[in-house]
Design a protein around this motif. Sequence first.
Motif, short mmCIF file in Angstrom:
data_model
loop_
_atom_site.label_atom_id
_atom_site.label_comp_id
_atom_site.label_asym_id
_atom_site.label_seq_id
_atom_site.Cartn_x
_atom_site.Cartn_y
_atom_site.Cartn_z
N GLU A 235 0.83 -1.21 0.00
CA GLU A 235 0.00 0.00 0.00
C GLU A 235 0.87 1.26 0.00
O GLU A 235 0.55 2.26 -0.68
CB GLU A 235 -0.92 -0.01 1.23
CG GLU A 235 -1.88 1.16 1.27
CD GLU A 235 -2.79 1.10 2.49
OE1 GLU A 235 -2.70 0.12 3.26
OE2 GLU A 235 -3.55 2.05 2.68
N GLN B 193 2.13 1.93 -3.45
CA GLN B 193 1.10 2.56 -4.27
C GLN B 193 0.99 4.05 -3.94
O GLN B 193 0.84 4.89 -4.84
CB GLN B 193 -0.24 1.85 -4.04
CG GLN B 193 -0.27 0.42 -4.55
CD GLN B 193 -1.58 -0.28 -4.20
OE1 GLN B 193 -2.44 0.30 -3.55
NE2 GLN B 193 -1.72 -1.53 -4.66
N ARG B 194 1.03 4.36 -2.65
CA ARG B 194 0.94 5.76 -2.26
C ARG B 194 2.15 6.57 -2.75
O ARG B 194 2.02 7.73 -3.17
CB ARG B 194 0.84 5.88 -0.75
CG ARG B 194 -0.47 5.36 -0.19
CD ARG B 194 -0.51 5.49 1.32
NE ARG B 194 -1.78 5.01 1.87
CZ ARG B 194 -2.06 4.98 3.17
NH1 ARG B 194 -1.14 5.36 4.05
NH2 ARG B 194 -3.24 4.54 3.58
N SER C 270 1.69 7.28 -6.30
CA SER C 270 0.69 8.34 -6.50
C SER C 270 1.28 9.72 -6.16
O SER C 270 1.09 10.70 -6.90
CB SER C 270 -0.53 8.05 -5.62
OG SER C 270 -1.47 9.10 -5.70
N ARG C 271 2.00 9.73 -5.07
CA ARG C 271 2.59 11.02 -4.68
C ARG C 271 3.68 11.45 -5.66
O ARG C 271 3.90 12.65 -5.87
CB ARG C 271 3.17 10.92 -3.26
CG ARG C 271 2.09 10.78 -2.21
CD ARG C 271 2.65 10.78 -0.82
NE ARG C 271 1.60 10.67 0.19
CZ ARG C 271 1.81 10.64 1.51
NH1 ARG C 271 3.05 10.70 1.97
NH2 ARG C 271 0.81 10.55 2.34
#
Length: 632
Positions: A436, A439-440, A443-444
């Motif tokens: 997770e 993924q973050r 995205s960031r």
Amino acid sequence: MRLLRFGLWFWLLAVAVGWPLQAAAQVAQEANFPVQALTSSAPSRIEVGARMGVLVDPTGTLSIEQVQSPAQAWQRIDRQSPNFGFTHDSYWFRFQIDNRDAQTLARFIELPIPYLEDVQLYHYVGGVLQIHYTLGAQSPFAQRVVRHPNFIMPVQLVPGINQIYLRLASAGTIEAPLRIWDPVRFYAASNDENLAQGSVIGVLLVMVIYNLFVYFSTRDINYIYYIGFVASYLMFHLSLTGYAFAYVWPQAVRWNSFAISTFVASSAFFTCLFTENFLRLRSFSKPAFYLVRSLSWFYALLLLVTFVLPYSWTIRVGASVAVPTAAIALFLGYWRWLRGAKFARFYCLAWTAILIGLAVLSASKQGWIAFNGWTENASQIGIILLVVLLSFTLADRINNDRTLRLNAQAVALGHERSARASQQALIQATEHANRELEQRVASRTNDLNATLEQLKSANDRLQLLSTTDRLTQIGNRAFFDTSIASELRRATRQGTPLTVMMLDIDHFKRVNDTHGHLAGDACLRALADLLRTRIHRAGDILARYGGEEFVIVLSATSMAQSLHMAEELRAAIESMEIRFEEKLLRITASFGVVCAVPHPTQTVQNFLAAADHALYEAKGAGRNCVRTATLG
């Protein structure tokens, strides 16, 4: 008998015609020989002011007998204060004191300008010389009749008319604000003046000593520059007021003759060093840094040459650039303050105080405001405020730097704690949490890349705005400084000619005064639009240099081609019609052109100085023309 009668009638006719002419000539002569009425009950201090006759002696060779000749063209003083500025001429003044008492009155005639080199006073009664004084800064102080920093000349005024002649000569300015004193009241006023001057000197000495101790504890170089400025100004003040010659070096006549210009240069030198380092101009603005650094080198050179060059030259140079230097220091201070440097606020207040003081003193000298104790000492009040506020400025910057360091430490500590928490969370996270997290992070990362793209776009727009003049939408001064440096290097490397063309709208102030500043803006935009259509080659530069002045740089263009283009532009400007609020405005422009193949020792300033010189020649030749100059 008939012949005798004819002669009698002729004599009567000559008297009838000649007497009015003689009387008119006498009235015209006495009009330039004003009379000061004096009694024992008159005010103890009388300001002679402009109530004197003046005679200019360009050669400096007139004797007292020659100036007393009726043929001399004495004139009235047509200004509020008898101040004739920098001049090489000698000046004679005359006035009469009418003692209306039955007894002789003892009075002092004071000339409160201690730095005049030659002061001579002649006191006549009925054409007979009563006393003659020869004073001046070129004579040892011990020769003065009254031991005082100013020139004090005692006279015994007999009942009736007393004629006073005064000759002044100096390598600096000529001023004659004469005062007539009752001796008792003069000494009382002199004691008050000494007390006031002692207070000023005491404050300056205290600030020097106090800040010297602060320097030993902080080792901040700004305190050395501050101390150098205050000490230099203190010595300048003592030299200007005559106290140094009276009490410090009464026998050093030669040193006293140029001490004022020496301390003017040293005060300005330390001012530049303080401004440069305190405002941190090296990291804030390179052009401002180099400007102030150049001024400091200039004043260092001026300081050295005051010992060898004539005082009349060095004092003129120092006086002409001192006020612009103070204005530059004030402008840079406000610039730094407006750009977020809070430590510059006391600095700005300090320089504002001294400029206001000098403005008040100048206004009182010109008679624009009332002359009183406050206005007379405005410059001294201003310098005390300057010195005190600059001391506050240094302390404020130390506190500001300390606050910034504490805040930075707090931020660093917070970051450290956050990092530890993040590390602990990572250690305790599960494999699912790691996925997770990945993924973050992705995205960031995408968000960050998008933000960076937006920031780059904003920076590009900001760069364009910073190099574009808002009014005319052509290059501004910053764009020009950067572009011409690059073109100069290329022309030097390739051995091709480089042309710098400066043009200035003629009588632009008249346009603003007559039609308003919006009309002036319309003229500037119209001129920029015209130039933009004609200056479009790669490598050519068009910029607004400042105010109503524009500059054009042409690469690989000969002098003949440059002159042809300048003439075309001049003619196009002259024929241009500018519509503004249903009015039709016309303008003309003057051009200064320099063209040369630069060599490595030549700088942008060489080209600009030559073009500016040619522009001024065009202005002097009647405007609306083109003039050229060569590089020296």
